[in-house]
Design an enzyme around this catalytic site. Structure first.
Site, short mmCIF file in Angstrom:
data_model
loop_
_atom_site.label_atom_id
_atom_site.label_comp_id
_atom_site.label_asym_id
_atom_site.label_seq_id
_atom_site.Cartn_x
_atom_site.Cartn_y
_atom_site.Cartn_z
N TYR A 85 32.41 10.19 36.69
CA TYR A 85 32.10 8.86 35.91
C TYR A 85 32.63 6.45 36.84
O TYR A 85 34.04 6.90 37.44
CB TYR A 85 32.16 8.62 34.35
CG TYR A 85 31.57 7.77 32.90
CD1 TYR A 85 30.33 7.98 32.80
CD2 TYR A 85 33.15 6.20 32.86
CE1 TYR A 85 29.95 7.37 31.98
CE2 TYR A 85 32.24 5.93 32.32
CZ TYR A 85 30.98 5.94 31.24
OH TYR A 85 29.95 5.57 30.72
N ASN A 225 11.50 18.68 21.92
CA ASN A 225 11.51 20.45 20.76
C ASN A 225 11.94 21.10 20.77
O ASN A 225 13.51 21.39 21.84
CB ASN A 225 9.99 20.83 21.79
CG ASN A 225 8.92 21.05 20.55
OD1 ASN A 225 8.78 21.04 19.37
ND2 ASN A 225 8.11 21.47 21.12
N GLY A 297 21.26 4.92 29.76
CA GLY A 297 22.09 6.54 30.72
C GLY A 297 21.16 7.65 31.36
O GLY A 297 20.02 7.10 31.30
N MET A 299 20.62 10.95 30.89
CA MET A 299 20.93 12.31 29.89
C MET A 299 20.52 13.84 31.34
O MET A 299 20.89 14.87 31.57
CB MET A 299 21.25 12.59 29.09
CG MET A 299 21.55 12.26 28.54
SD MET A 299 21.55 12.32 26.29
CE MET A 299 19.90 11.92 25.63
#
Length: 399
Positions: A85, A225, A297, A299
């Protein structure tokens, strides 16, 4: 730990529900001074340990002592420990005088976000008093501990604290502000305007839904989903989502006509991205002329790829956003104004506390046992065993 907190035991560290209201504002038994620390980056389930340290001395001039009440474990906290990070903590050699946590063997203290109570004030500190609730605004202060000595500039006083639950206050400075700024800093939206976002079931995504609904904006919300999709869709709609789609549905024939029918042909002005990869590329194609795409972001850990045609023919503008940078670039008055707005939304029931669990570090456990517990818990979080936000709390020896 407060005796008024109802408890339910699970695999250590135990997780307890927290009541509504300011029950933590009473004077609880003080936990022994402890911190969750690590000496170097690595797998959190391997490098984290619990360290007991001496009680804090009275605060020096222009500083204050705080007692942490609740400290969230956010995905970014895990990334910081892993060393991937961009925001880096500083080594702390002031916890002990010898051994781990000393100048000779300094450590990092985990945690970036947390709710604390002012326990003592040094001379020269203005605008705060003992008992005030504060939240950390300086990145990587190290909130996974019982207590700390900090500077006034490291904290923000929680406005209207008597109207908030401890969980609302503990999660006040990262996700709700991110959602607020995403919706207000890039496009001037009006009631009835449309926003499309991915990662809609994330903590920020849920805040975006609620803030947008409070402002009268309409949202198209994209999620993966899953077997419990109808339950998730219903949950997001209860928060204020206008429409909820899966990424698979976004790729189907005829979806463009469906979205146009929802918006009555009105351009979607703002897209919010925390995923990256092909799903974001597909989402961007539904943005209208002069729209803005804001990425906060990634992800999927896949690159953001956007067709050149969106820039040429739709005049798309693409931005990056980082809440830590926002705090660094804005005045104290602007920060406090935003928090006042958010706490008002919370107090009025328009911005709910996240689904959560409280993970307690037992005061009666040795550092070795507590270290095993925290490593096991973090491993569970990273593997998806916890479906809710987890917040840390240190118990007193009497709990």
């Amino acid at each position: 730990m407060l005796t008024s907190l109802a408890r339910r035991c699970i695999r250590a560290p135990r997780v307890v529900p927290i009541p509504q209201g300011r029950s933590l504002s009473a004077s609880p038994a003080t936990a022994a001074a402890r911190a969750i620390v690590y000496s170097g980056n690595g797998n959190p389930s391997e490098v984290l340990s619990v360290l007991t340290f001496p009680d804090l001395p009275p605060p020096p001039t222009n500083t204050l002592n705080v007692q942490f009440l609740l400290s969230p474990i956010n995905p970014a906290d895990i990334n910081v420990i892993e060393g991937v990070y961009p925001s880096k903590p500083k080594l702390n050699g002031n916890l002990t005088t010898s051994g781990l946590g000393s100048q000779q063997d300094p450590v990092f203290v985990g945690g970036n976000e947390g709710l604390a109570r002012v326990s003592a004030l040094g001379s020269g500190v203005e605008g705060l008093q003992e008992g005030d609730w504060v939240v950390m605004k300086t990145p990587q202060v190290g909130t996974w501990r019982t207590s700390a000595n900090v500077k006034p500039g490291d904290v923000l006083k929680v406005p209207s604290a008597d109207k908030l639950t401890p969980v609302q206050a503990a999660t006040l400075v990262v996700n709700p502000p991110t959602a607020w700024n995403l919706l207000h800093d890039f496009v001037q939206l009006s009631e009835g305007d449309w926003v499309i976002q991915n990662g809609a079931n994330s903590a920020v995504g849920q805040c975006v839904i609620q803030v947008a609904a409070a402002k009268g904006y309409k949202t198209i919300n994209l999620v993966r989903n899953r077997s419990d999709l109808p339950i998730l869709q219903q949950r997001l709609r209860e928060l204020g989502a206008t429409e909820v789609l899966t990424y698979d549905e976004l790729a189907q024939d005829g979806i463009r006509d469906k979205i146009k029918s929802w918006t009555n042909g009105k351009d979607i002005k703002l897209g919010l991205n925390c995923v990256g990869g092909p799903d974001t590329t597909r989402m961007a194609r539904f943005l209208g002329k002069d729209a803005h795409l804001v990425s906060y972001g990634a992800m999927s850990k896949a690159p953001l790829s956007l067709p050149t045609s969106l820039f040429i023919f739709k005049n798309l503008t693409s931005h990056g956003f980082w809440q830590s940078r926002w705090y660094a670039d804005h005045s104290l008055e602007e920060q406090q104004s935003m928090l006042r707005t958010l706490t008002e939304l919370m107090a009025n029931g328009k911005l709910l506390a996240p689904d959560h669990e409280i993970a307690s570090i037992r005061g009666s456990d040795s550092d070795e046992v507590a270290s095993e517990h925290i490593r096991s818990m973090v491993e569970g979080i990273t593997s998806g065993q916890y479906g809710k936000k987890v917040l840390l709390q240190f118990e007193s020896d009497e709990a």
